[in-house]
Design a protein around this motif. Structure first.
Motif, PDB file in Angstrom:
ATOM      1  N   ARG A 139       0.831  -1.206   0.000  1.00 38.51           N
ATOM      2  CA  ARG A 139       0.000   0.000   0.000  1.00 38.51           C
ATOM      3  C   ARG A 139       0.864   1.254   0.000  1.00 38.51           C
ATOM      4  NH1 ARG A 139      -5.204  -0.633   3.984  1.00 38.51           N
ATOM      5  NH2 ARG A 139      -5.693  -2.815   3.538  1.00 38.51           N
ATOM      6  N   THR A 140       1.964   1.206   0.738  1.00 40.52           N
ATOM      7  CA  THR A 140       2.870   2.359   0.782  1.00 40.52           C
ATOM      8  C   THR A 140       3.517   2.596  -0.574  1.00 40.52           C
ATOM      9  OG1 THR A 140       3.326   1.984   3.136  1.00 40.52           O
ATOM     10  CG2 THR A 140       4.897   3.339   1.934  1.00 40.52           C
ATOM     11  N   ALA A 141       3.901   1.514  -1.228  1.00 39.85           N
ATOM     12  CA  ALA A 141       4.469   1.634  -2.583  1.00 39.85           C
ATOM     13  C   ALA A 141       3.432   2.212  -3.537  1.00 39.85           C
ATOM     14  CB  ALA A 141       4.950   0.273  -3.068  1.00 39.85           C
ATOM     15  N   LEU A 142       2.184   1.771  -3.412  1.00 40.98           N
ATOM     16  CA  LEU A 142       1.111   2.309  -4.252  1.00 40.98           C
ATOM     17  C   LEU A 142       0.911   3.799  -3.973  1.00 40.98           C
ATOM     18  CD1 LEU A 142      -1.247   1.926  -6.240  1.00 40.98           C
ATOM     19  CD2 LEU A 142      -2.668   1.254  -4.278  1.00 40.98           C
ATOM     20  N   ALA A 143       0.919   4.159  -2.692  1.00 34.55           N
ATOM     21  CA  ALA A 143       0.751   5.566  -2.319  1.00 34.55           C
ATOM     22  C   ALA A 143       1.864   6.428  -2.908  1.00 34.55           C
ATOM     23  CB  ALA A 143       0.727   5.702  -0.796  1.00 34.55           C
ATOM     24  N   SER A 144       3.077   5.903  -2.913  1.00 31.59           N
ATOM     25  CA  SER A 144       4.202   6.669  -3.466  1.00 31.59           C
ATOM     26  C   SER A 144       4.058   6.868  -4.970  1.00 31.59           C
ATOM     27  CB  SER A 144       5.536   5.984  -3.138  1.00 31.59           C
ATOM     28  OG  SER A 144       5.691   4.772  -3.860  1.00 31.59           O
ATOM     29  N   ALA A 145       3.426   5.900  -5.642  1.00 34.89           N
ATOM     30  CA  ALA A 145       3.208   6.017  -7.084  1.00 34.89           C
ATOM     31  C   ALA A 145       2.081   6.988  -7.399  1.00 34.89           C
ATOM     32  CB  ALA A 145       2.892   4.646  -7.676  1.00 34.89           C
ATOM     33  N   LEU A 146       1.199   7.215  -6.424  1.00 35.41           N
ATOM     34  CA  LEU A 146       0.035   8.079  -6.632  1.00 35.41           C
ATOM     35  C   LEU A 146       0.234   9.488  -6.086  1.00 35.41           C
ATOM     36  CD1 LEU A 146      -2.669   5.477  -5.594  1.00 35.41           C
ATOM     37  CD2 LEU A 146      -2.567   6.568  -7.838  1.00 35.41           C
ATOM     38  N   ILE A 147       1.334   9.731  -5.402  1.00 34.56           N
ATOM     39  CA  ILE A 147       1.512  10.957  -4.634  1.00 34.56           C
ATOM     40  C   ILE A 147       1.418  12.215  -5.492  1.00 34.56           C
ATOM     41  CG2 ILE A 147       4.035  11.098  -4.801  1.00 34.56           C
ATOM     42  CD1 ILE A 147       1.945  11.657  -1.610  1.00 34.56           C
ATOM     43  N   HIS A 148       1.789  12.121  -6.765  1.00 32.06           N
ATOM     44  CA  HIS A 148       1.747  13.294  -7.656  1.00 32.06           C
ATOM     45  C   HIS A 148       0.510  13.293  -8.546  1.00 32.06           C
ATOM     46  CE1 HIS A 148       3.586  10.009  -9.800  1.00 32.06           C
ATOM     47  NE2 HIS A 148       3.532  10.644 -10.938  1.00 32.06           N
ATOM     48  N   ASP A 149      -0.452  12.423  -8.201  1.00 30.03           N
ATOM     49  CA  ASP A 149      -1.742  12.344  -8.897  1.00 30.03           C
ATOM     50  C   ASP A 149      -1.581  12.086 -10.394  1.00 30.03           C
ATOM     51  OD1 ASP A 149      -4.503  12.314  -8.986  1.00 30.03           O
ATOM     52  OD2 ASP A 149      -4.671  14.474  -9.340  1.00 30.03           O
ATOM     53  N   PRO A 150      -0.911  10.984 -10.773  1.00 29.95           N
ATOM     54  CA  PRO A 150      -0.693  10.676 -12.194  1.00 29.95           C
ATOM     55  C   PRO A 150      -1.970  10.195 -12.873  1.00 29.95           C
ATOM     56  CG  PRO A 150       0.047   8.859 -10.862  1.00 29.95           C
ATOM     57  CD  PRO A 150      -0.351   9.937  -9.905  1.00 29.95           C
ATOM     58  N   SER A 151      -2.018  10.336 -14.183  1.00 31.13           N
ATOM     59  CA  SER A 151      -3.170   9.843 -14.935  1.00 31.13           C
ATOM     60  C   SER A 151      -3.020   8.373 -15.295  1.00 31.13           C
ATOM     61  CB  SER A 151      -3.357  10.672 -16.208  1.00 31.13           C
ATOM     62  OG  SER A 151      -2.219  10.591 -17.038  1.00 31.13           O
ATOM     63  N   LEU A 152      -1.791   7.852 -15.196  1.00 27.97           N
ATOM     64  CA  LEU A 152      -1.509   6.441 -15.475  1.00 27.97           C
ATOM     65  C   LEU A 152      -0.713   5.849 -14.324  1.00 27.97           C
ATOM     66  CD1 LEU A 152      -1.182   3.874 -17.271  1.00 27.97           C
ATOM     67  CD2 LEU A 152       0.849   4.966 -18.252  1.00 27.97           C
ATOM     68  N   VAL A 153      -1.173   4.699 -13.826  1.00 27.37           N
ATOM     69  CA  VAL A 153      -0.441   3.957 -12.800  1.00 27.37           C
ATOM     70  C   VAL A 153      -0.145   2.563 -13.343  1.00 27.37           C
ATOM     71  CG1 VAL A 153      -0.496   3.011 -10.459  1.00 27.37           C
ATOM     72  CG2 VAL A 153      -1.530   5.235 -10.923  1.00 27.37           C
ATOM     73  N   ILE A 154       1.111   2.147 -13.232  1.00 24.85           N
ATOM     74  CA  ILE A 154       1.552   0.850 -13.745  1.00 24.85           C
ATOM     75  C   ILE A 154       1.994  -0.010 -12.570  1.00 24.85           C
ATOM     76  CG2 ILE A 154       3.167  -0.324 -15.292  1.00 24.85           C
ATOM     77  CD1 ILE A 154       3.496   2.440 -16.709  1.00 24.85           C
ATOM     78  N   LEU A 155       1.451  -1.216 -12.472  1.00 23.98           N
ATOM     79  CA  LEU A 155       1.751  -2.120 -11.366  1.00 23.98           C
ATOM     80  C   LEU A 155       2.275  -3.442 -11.908  1.00 23.98           C
ATOM     81  CD1 LEU A 155      -1.571  -1.509  -9.371  1.00 23.98           C
ATOM     82  CD2 LEU A 155       0.607  -0.330  -9.054  1.00 23.98           C
ATOM     83  N   ASP A 156       3.494  -3.796 -11.545  1.00 26.84           N
ATOM     84  CA  ASP A 156       4.127  -5.024 -12.028  1.00 26.84           C
ATOM     85  C   ASP A 156       4.012  -6.111 -10.961  1.00 26.84           C
ATOM     86  OD1 ASP A 156       5.561  -6.771 -13.608  1.00 26.84           O
ATOM     87  OD2 ASP A 156       7.510  -6.006 -12.994  1.00 26.84           O
TER      88      ASP A 156
END
Length: 239
Positions: A139-156
């Protein structure tokens, strides 16, 4: 909007990807296939870590080969087993990542508070990242990927190592975030994506076997589940 057009990737004489084309819009797009299908290579290209040998990737109108920095600004990526800096609390870590992304001051503080709430991290926001369970680390890793409010999130391979309860909670989060942005998930676990209402791209040996909704793929393959559909489609290619 993400547009992948004729993307190929070669490493010497090895062809890792061969003419991959698809589009991804708001919602969940799942890259599904066995290990060695080319999913991680494609994720690296989508995230800007690697460039295609041929073809193009457009993210929100930015070509990743030409405007790589602008494309990365609109993207957040969580690689499999992404490292999280140790010796920081969750809150401090997310503030650090926000600053790296150019989100600082009151805006940064507000964004960190918001993403901690959205990712259900309140109970661990003051806990050291070293002491997080696998579920909270993810969840913390996900939060770090979302912190700048991107329009695309990629999860491997985002579900790797999660127990059934953690997995259910994690997918609930992903579904909520997919309402306002494009989320691309790479996974070899086909059974779990059947529950995600995702647009599925079945990959094998660097090519796309089939793409569409789960229902469409099952109907075309005449199968009861995605794993069976994959086997049927591979057999059809090899005939």
């Amino acid at each position: 909007m993400v547009t992948v057009d004729g993307v190929s990737k070669r490493f010497g004489s090895t062809v890792a990807l061969d003419g991959i084309s698809f589009t991804a819009q708001t919602g969940i797009t799942a890259l599904a296939g066995p290990n060695g299908a080319g999913k991680t290579t494609l994720v690296r290209i989508l995230s800007g870590v690697s460039l295609p040998s041929t073809g193009s990737v457009m993210i929100d109108g930015y070509d990743t080969s030409v405007d790589s920095i602008k494309a990365r600004v609109t993207t957040g990526t969580v690689f499999e087993n992404s490292p999280i800096y140790s010796g920081m609390t969750v809150s401090r870590y997310l503030t650090f990542i926000a600053n790296l992304r150019g989100v600082s001051g009151k805006e940064g503080d507000d964004r960190v508070k918001k993403i901690i709430d959205e990712c259900s991290l309140i109970e661990v926001e003051n806990r050291l990242t070293d002491n997080l369970s696998r579920g909270f680390r993810q969840r913390t890793a996900l939060a770090s990927a979302l912190i700048h409010d991107p329009s695309l999130v990629i999860l491997d391979e985002p579900s790797s190592g999660l127990d059934p309860i953690q997995l259910a909670d994690f997918w609930k989060l992903i579904k909520s975030f997919s309402l306002t942005r494009a989320i691309i998930i790479s996974t070899h676990n086909m059974s779990e994506i059947e529950e995600l209402d995702a647009f599925v791209i079945l990959m094998n040996e660097g090519t796309i076997l089939e793409q569409g909704s789960v229902k469409e793929i099952l109907q075309k393959a005449g199968a009861a589940d995605l794993s069976s559909a994959f086997i049927s489609l591979v057999a059809g290619v090899k005939k």
